[in-house]
Design an enzyme around this catalytic site. Structure first.
Site, mmCIF file in Angstrom:
data_model
loop_
_atom_site.group_PDB
_atom_site.id
_atom_site.type_symbol
_atom_site.label_atom_id
_atom_site.label_comp_id
_atom_site.label_asym_id
_atom_site.label_seq_id
_atom_site.Cartn_x
_atom_site.Cartn_y
_atom_site.Cartn_z
ATOM 1 N N ASP A 165 0.675 -1.004 -0.014
ATOM 2 C CA ASP A 165 0.052 -0.126 -0.191
ATOM 3 C C ASP A 165 0.926 1.154 -0.057
ATOM 4 O OD1 ASP A 165 0.658 0.459 2.484
ATOM 5 O OD2 ASP A 165 -0.963 -0.118 3.679
ATOM 6 N N ASN A 214 -4.438 12.625 0.557
ATOM 7 C CA ASN A 214 -6.033 12.857 0.422
ATOM 8 C C ASN A 214 -6.209 14.403 1.417
ATOM 9 O OD1 ASN A 214 -6.962 11.150 -1.352
ATOM 10 N ND2 ASN A 214 -7.510 9.567 0.061
ATOM 11 N N HIS A 255 -9.094 14.539 -2.866
ATOM 12 C CA HIS A 255 -9.442 13.031 -3.277
ATOM 13 C C HIS A 255 -8.845 13.045 -4.558
ATOM 14 C CE1 HIS A 255 -11.153 11.344 0.155
ATOM 15 N NE2 HIS A 255 -11.999 12.517 0.665
ATOM 16 N N ASP A 305 -6.842 9.982 -5.894
ATOM 17 C CA ASP A 305 -7.022 8.902 -7.148
ATOM 18 C C ASP A 305 -6.166 9.057 -8.068
ATOM 19 O OD1 ASP A 305 -9.554 8.505 -5.853
ATOM 20 O OD2 ASP A 305 -10.873 9.942 -7.234
ATOM 21 N N GLU A 325 -5.851 2.081 -0.568
ATOM 22 C CA GLU A 325 -4.721 2.251 -1.041
ATOM 23 C C GLU A 325 -3.970 0.974 -1.173
ATOM 24 O OE1 GLU A 325 -4.091 3.410 3.294
ATOM 25 O OE2 GLU A 325 -5.645 3.560 1.965
#
Length: 264
Positions: free
Chosen positions: A141, A149, A154, A158, A184
């Site tokens: 991750d 974030n 966001h 993304d 993630e």
């Protein structure tokens, strides 16, 4: 419907042929219904020969369709129902396949999702024994993803996820598979064969991401936990070993990897 659908299909054919033999042409409407229903009870590959068998049985009864005089109207109806049922079931099967594919893909990254991962892991565990023990699971991750974030929104998060998915996809070999597990977290299923090869593979993935993945504040790194298949009966146990290794990699400073076999 599986076995139940197959049994109903067989019952339809048997019942229609018996009814046609006993009642003659007055039983034909039931055959029309059976021809259509069979296409929705079983797969097309089974329904088609089953319905052809039913039609052949009806034609083989001389007083029924071949006359005298021949019942051309009934023959035309049978052909039309068979054709429409075949075409519609084929289209329905195609739609079902496409929906299953969409349900197994992550919308953001385009990678297979958790549902697809669980299916793939179960297939590995149920596969040939010699192949199972060559497989490795790598859980990874993004380090400090929440900060990306929180600080940049966001959209930035993304973008990082999409870029990471592209990097992983580019780095993997033909037989390797990568999945987005959620949030993630990503999972790689790879054939490495040994602990040493798995360590080299994990380092290569870590370094590739380190060199290529960037965000608004600069480099974005990942941590990885890896585990060779160890004879687990349930994929969750295999995954837990890799996840524990990921936790160790994060606790030791991140931007690193850990192998489950090395944990105390």
């Amino acid at each position: 419907m599986g076995a139940a659908g197959l049994l109903l299909c067989i019952a339809h054919i048997t019942g229609c042929l018996l009814a046609a033999g006993l009642l003659g042409r007055s039983a034909l409407p039931w055959s029309y219904l059976a021809l259509m229903a069979n296409f929705f009870l079983v797969r097309q590959s089974i329904a088609t020969p089953a319905n052809l068998l039913l039609v052949a049985g009806l034609i083989a009864m001389p007083p029924l369709l071949r006359g005298p005089p021949p019942d051309l109207q009934a023959l035309v109806v049978i052909i039309l129902i068979f054709g429409f049922g075949y075409r519609f079931s084929r289209r329905l099967q195609g739609d079902h396949t496409r929906l299953e594919l969409l349900a197994s893909l992550d919308a953001l990254t385009g990678l297979p999702n958790r549902r697809a991962l669980e299916k793939a892991l179960q297939q590995q565990i149920n596969g040939a024994r010699e192949n199972r023990f060559r497989q490795a699971l790598v859980v990874l991750d993004i380090d400090h993803f929440k900060e990306v974030n929180d600080r940049h929104g966001h959209a930035a998060g993304d973008a990082a996820l999409s870029d990471l998915a592209a990097i992983l996809h580019a780095e993997l070999r033909d037989n390797d598979k990568v999945f987005r597990f959620g949030g993630e977290e990503f999972v790689i299923l790879a054939e490495t064969g040994s602990r040493e090869a798995l360590a080299g593979f994990s380092e290569r993935i870590r370094n590739a991401v380190f060199q290529a993945l960037n965000g608004p504040d600069g480099r974005i790194t990942i941590s990885l936990g890896a585990a060779m298949y160890g004879g687990e009966q349930h994929w969750q146990d295999w995954f837990s070993r890799a996840d524990a290794a990921l936790y160790r990699a994060k606790s030791e400073g991140r931007n690193s990897f850990a192998i489950a076999d090395d944990l105390p």
